[in-house]
Scaffold this motif. Sequence first.
Motif, PDB file in Angstrom:
ATOM      1  N   PRO A   1      -0.543  10.034  39.024  1.00 17.75           N
ATOM      2  CA  PRO A   1       0.245   8.720  38.838  1.00 17.75           C
ATOM      3  C   PRO A   1       1.611   8.371  39.797  1.00 17.75           C
ATOM      4  CG  PRO A   1       0.417  10.073  36.981  1.00 17.75           C
ATOM      5  CD  PRO A   1      -0.211  10.733  37.906  1.00 17.75           C
ATOM      6  N   LEU A   2       2.509   7.066  40.172  1.00 17.70           N
ATOM      7  CA  LEU A   2       3.569   6.949  41.375  1.00 17.70           C
ATOM      8  C   LEU A   2       4.551   6.664  40.365  1.00 17.70           C
ATOM      9  CD1 LEU A   2       2.354   5.016  43.934  1.00 17.70           C
ATOM     10  CD2 LEU A   2       2.645   7.319  43.739  1.00 17.70           C
ATOM     11  N   ALA A   3       4.471   6.325  39.360  1.00 17.57           N
ATOM     12  CA  ALA A   3       5.511   6.784  38.804  1.00 17.57           C
ATOM     13  C   ALA A   3       4.717   6.033  36.477  1.00 17.57           C
ATOM     14  CB  ALA A   3       6.386   4.984  38.264  1.00 17.57           C
ATOM     15  N   GLN A   4       5.226   6.426  36.003  1.00 18.10           N
ATOM     16  CA  GLN A   4       4.701   6.895  34.651  1.00 18.10           C
ATOM     17  C   GLN A   4       6.550   6.009  33.239  1.00 18.10           C
ATOM     18  OE1 GLN A   4       3.605  11.000  34.518  1.00 18.10           O
ATOM     19  NE2 GLN A   4       1.762  10.865  33.406  1.00 18.10           N
ATOM     20  N   PHE A   5       5.914   5.735  31.905  1.00 18.96           N
ATOM     21  CA  PHE A   5       6.684   4.826  31.211  1.00 18.96           C
ATOM     22  C   PHE A   5       6.141   5.540  29.822  1.00 18.96           C
ATOM     23  CE2 PHE A   5       6.740   2.454  35.267  1.00 18.96           C
ATOM     24  CZ  PHE A   5       7.866   2.462  35.600  1.00 18.96           C
ATOM     25  N   LEU A   6       6.424   6.028  28.636  1.00 18.79           N
ATOM     26  CA  LEU A   6       6.929   6.003  27.492  1.00 18.79           C
ATOM     27  C   LEU A   6       7.279   5.124  26.624  1.00 18.79           C
ATOM     28  CD1 LEU A   6       4.708   7.185  25.428  1.00 18.79           C
ATOM     29  CD2 LEU A   6       6.399   9.233  25.107  1.00 18.79           C
ATOM     30  N   MET A   7       6.939   4.430  25.698  1.00 18.53           N
ATOM     31  CA  MET A   7       7.470   3.139  25.456  1.00 18.53           C
ATOM     32  C   MET A   7       6.848   3.349  23.921  1.00 18.53           C
ATOM     33  SD  MET A   7       6.663  -0.365  27.540  1.00 18.53           S
ATOM     34  CE  MET A   7       4.822   0.114  27.949  1.00 18.53           C
TER      35      MET A   7
ATOM     36  N   TRP B   1       3.274   4.765  20.316  1.00 17.00           N
ATOM     37  CA  TRP B   1       3.276   4.971  21.553  1.00 17.00           C
ATOM     38  C   TRP B   1       2.693   4.742  22.466  1.00 17.00           C
ATOM     39  CZ3 TRP B   1       8.664   6.921  22.609  1.00 17.00           C
ATOM     40  CH2 TRP B   1       9.150   7.140  22.292  1.00 17.00           C
ATOM     41  N   VAL B   2       3.225   4.056  23.522  1.00 17.52           N
ATOM     42  CA  VAL B   2       2.305   3.566  24.759  1.00 17.52           C
ATOM     43  C   VAL B   2       2.275   4.129  26.021  1.00 17.52           C
ATOM     44  CG1 VAL B   2       2.008   1.394  25.506  1.00 17.52           C
ATOM     45  CG2 VAL B   2       1.897   0.903  23.336  1.00 17.52           C
ATOM     46  N   GLU B   3       1.513   4.841  26.945  1.00 17.64           N
ATOM     47  CA  GLU B   3       2.051   5.019  28.319  1.00 17.64           C
ATOM     48  C   GLU B   3       1.695   4.325  29.367  1.00 17.64           C
ATOM     49  OE1 GLU B   3       1.798  10.284  27.679  1.00 17.64           O
ATOM     50  OE2 GLU B   3       0.008   8.886  28.345  1.00 17.64           O
ATOM     51  N   LEU B   4       1.758   3.940  30.096  1.00 21.06           N
ATOM     52  CA  LEU B   4       1.993   2.662  31.380  1.00 21.06           C
ATOM     53  C   LEU B   4       2.109   3.565  32.520  1.00 21.06           C
ATOM     54  CD1 LEU B   4       0.983   0.120  32.216  1.00 21.06           C
ATOM     55  CD2 LEU B   4       3.640  -0.051  32.267  1.00 21.06           C
ATOM     56  N   GLU B   5       0.639   4.087  33.010  1.00 25.93           N
ATOM     57  CA  GLU B   5       0.624   4.464  34.740  1.00 25.93           C
ATOM     58  C   GLU B   5       0.744   3.769  35.485  1.00 25.93           C
ATOM     59  OE1 GLU B   5      -0.423   9.311  33.537  1.00 25.93           O
ATOM     60  OE2 GLU B   5      -2.157   7.853  32.919  1.00 25.93           O
ATOM     61  N   PHE B   6       1.462   3.784  37.118  1.00 26.09           N
ATOM     62  CA  PHE B   6       0.612   3.817  37.596  1.00 26.09           C
ATOM     63  C   PHE B   6       0.395   4.776  39.532  1.00 26.09           C
ATOM     64  CE2 PHE B   6       3.639   0.000  35.618  1.00 26.09           C
ATOM     65  CZ  PHE B   6       2.445  -0.801  36.507  1.00 26.09           C
TER      66      PHE B   6
ATOM     67  N   PHE C   1      -3.921   1.176  40.779  1.00 22.82           N
ATOM     68  CA  PHE C   1      -4.624   1.233  38.960  1.00 22.82           C
ATOM     69  C   PHE C   1      -3.638   1.265  38.251  1.00 22.82           C
ATOM     70  CE2 PHE C   1      -7.615   3.295  42.386  1.00 22.82           C
ATOM     71  CZ  PHE C   1      -8.547   2.057  41.875  1.00 22.82           C
ATOM     72  N   LEU C   2      -3.476   0.416  37.145  1.00 26.23           N
ATOM     73  CA  LEU C   2      -2.713   0.763  36.302  1.00 26.23           C
ATOM     74  C   LEU C   2      -3.120   1.432  35.186  1.00 26.23           C
ATOM     75  CD1 LEU C   2      -0.613  -2.019  34.583  1.00 26.23           C
ATOM     76  CD2 LEU C   2      -2.439  -1.076  33.839  1.00 26.23           C
ATOM     77  N   ARG C   3      -3.042   2.053  34.129  1.00 23.35           N
ATOM     78  CA  ARG C   3      -3.129   2.802  33.110  1.00 23.35           C
ATOM     79  C   ARG C   3      -2.566   2.667  31.830  1.00 23.35           C
ATOM     80  NH1 ARG C   3      -3.301   7.165  29.928  1.00 23.35           N
ATOM     81  NH2 ARG C   3      -5.961   7.820  28.866  1.00 23.35           N
ATOM     82  N   LEU C   4      -3.487   2.203  30.266  1.00 18.45           N
ATOM     83  CA  LEU C   4      -2.502   1.873  29.210  1.00 18.45           C
ATOM     84  C   LEU C   4      -2.896   2.817  28.581  1.00 18.45           C
ATOM     85  CD1 LEU C   4      -1.673  -1.938  29.562  1.00 18.45           C
ATOM     86  CD2 LEU C   4       0.156  -0.363  29.345  1.00 18.45           C
ATOM     87  N   ALA C   5      -2.409   3.437  27.547  1.00  8.80           N
ATOM     88  CA  ALA C   5      -3.084   4.121  26.289  1.00  8.80           C
ATOM     89  C   ALA C   5      -2.309   3.846  24.903  1.00  8.80           C
ATOM     90  CB  ALA C   5      -3.365   5.272  27.246  1.00  8.80           C
ATOM     91  N   VAL C   6      -3.065   4.241  24.255  1.00  9.36           N
ATOM     92  CA  VAL C   6      -1.724   4.396  22.673  1.00  9.36           C
ATOM     93  C   VAL C   6      -2.225   5.969  21.965  1.00  9.36           C
ATOM     94  CG1 VAL C   6      -1.219   3.421  20.043  1.00  9.36           C
ATOM     95  CG2 VAL C   6      -2.446   2.442  22.017  1.00  9.36           C
TER      96      VAL C   6
END
Length: 265
Positions: free
Chosen positions: A88-94, A74-79, A55-60
């Motif tokens: 989540p196995l991995a998280q990113f904040l861009m 700021w966009v969060e991306l999670e797997f 699963f993938l999650r995107l959030a502003v």
Amino acid sequence: MNALLCILSLALLGAAPTGLSREGRLLFDATPERLDARVGEWVTYQMDGGPQQGFLRLAVVAEQKDAQGRDAVWVELEFGQHSELKAPLAQFLMLVARDTGLRAEGVSRLFVTQGFEKPQEVETNALPFFLGTPEKGTSRPVLPPPAAQGSAGRSSTVNRGTPTRLMTHAGSVVAELLEVRHRQLVLKRYWVSREIPILRLAKLEFPPLRYTLEVRDHGVDARPRMVVPSPGDKKITLEPSGNLPPHFQLQPQSGTASGYEENRP
């Protein structure tokens, strides 16, 4: 920090460095060129088959000006393997400029983490490793043209359907089908819908890979879920060593991180 996991995950945004699969780069090539998503919007996708399942999650989660003075969010991306991304196995904040959308040239700051590791910010000079180097003088259209002729005698076509009802994991939405073919081979199909936030993507199929990505849920009440480092914490940079290529050497270096905590809504 497992750099390869970060790179493979970001490939899902079509912003991976040279050397990764063409399919990874094309996953979100139908996303809007301008990121008009409002703070609080979020969307989750279910991925089946192919190289990446789960699963993938995107959030502003916030907005501010970036270092170049551009309006950005700021966009969060999670797997992960849980449908609600509880672990989540991995998280990113861009930090992504609105005028560029989710593209390498629009990302000016990036935080990454995997599993239970402490999040770290990526040093500015290391961003091309994670995001790829934008090609100068090029831009990506919002939607492909009706047909395109390739080089060396190869041809590809894009067939566009009329907006119709599409049943997804998130329910029924009005979506437009775009089908990309190389001669008789269907390379990919994707359904674009204004009802789906952020990416405007309802469903994506790669028939050759037997891979699908389909919207599962969405909403407008997102809050920051990734805890960013404190100012002064170590950043991620690239340090060549040994006989391995430089982009396989990730060593944390001292540095500062600032801005996000002070600009949260």
